[in-house]
Design a protein around this motif. Sequence first.
Motif, short mmCIF file in Angstrom:
data_model
loop_
_atom_site.label_atom_id
_atom_site.label_comp_id
_atom_site.label_asym_id
_atom_site.label_seq_id
_atom_site.Cartn_x
_atom_site.Cartn_y
_atom_site.Cartn_z
N ALA A 2 12.87 18.30 40.80
CA ALA A 2 12.88 18.30 42.26
C ALA A 2 14.31 18.18 42.80
O ALA A 2 14.72 18.92 43.71
N VAL A 3 15.07 17.25 42.22
CA VAL A 3 16.47 17.06 42.67
C VAL A 3 17.29 18.31 42.37
O VAL A 3 18.10 18.74 43.20
N LEU A 4 17.07 18.91 41.21
CA LEU A 4 17.79 20.14 40.86
C LEU A 4 17.49 21.25 41.86
O LEU A 4 18.39 21.96 42.32
N SER A 5 16.23 21.38 42.23
CA SER A 5 15.84 22.41 43.21
C SER A 5 16.54 22.19 44.55
O SER A 5 17.08 23.13 45.14
N VAL A 6 16.53 20.96 45.01
CA VAL A 6 17.19 20.64 46.29
C VAL A 6 18.69 20.88 46.21
O VAL A 6 19.29 21.44 47.13
N LEU A 7 19.31 20.48 45.09
CA LEU A 7 20.75 20.69 44.92
C LEU A 7 21.12 22.16 44.92
O LEU A 7 22.12 22.55 45.53
N VAL A 8 20.34 22.98 44.25
CA VAL A 8 20.64 24.41 44.19
C VAL A 8 20.49 25.04 45.57
O VAL A 8 21.34 25.82 46.01
N ILE A 9 19.43 24.69 46.28
CA ILE A 9 19.24 25.21 47.64
C ILE A 9 20.40 24.78 48.54
O ILE A 9 20.97 25.58 49.29
#
Length: 159
Positions: free
Chosen positions: A24-31
């Motif tokens: 989840a954190v990775l997804s938010v960081l990439v966005i």
Amino acid sequence: MRFMKRPNDFLFRALVVVASLSLAVLSVLVIYSVVMRYVFSDAPDFVEPIALLLVIVIAMFGAALKVREGGHIGLDSLVKKLPPKGQLIATSFQHICLIVFAVMIFFGCLQMVEATAEDRIPIIGLPESLRYCIPVIASVCIAMFSIENLLALFAQKQK
């Protein structure tokens, strides 16, 4: 058998939570990084090293989770064609190989933890050894899950 199941159940749930949160954190960081780079022309430097750590967590903990579920890489089509005793031998060999592999990861990464303890990850300043602590933890889980599966295999055979 029960002595392995309870701690492994706890480990399994903890790994699921950590891997899920990491994803989840990775997804938010990439966005966030994409929006900052292409909308505001201001790419943040810290995203890449954090994303790399999160990918290591997801990959290593995900591998351990699949070992617990019995979903690790195997030649199931070949094993299923073997007689029951052959299936037992092949599956046992598979779990023993996983345990040996986990031990090798553990000691190799432990050496890297010691070798990189004084180094820092550029930009975020965390110890470089953190990259290698993640596989150390995952390798312990892989070994424990493989031992549990091996014990269950022989307990099932005796019934």
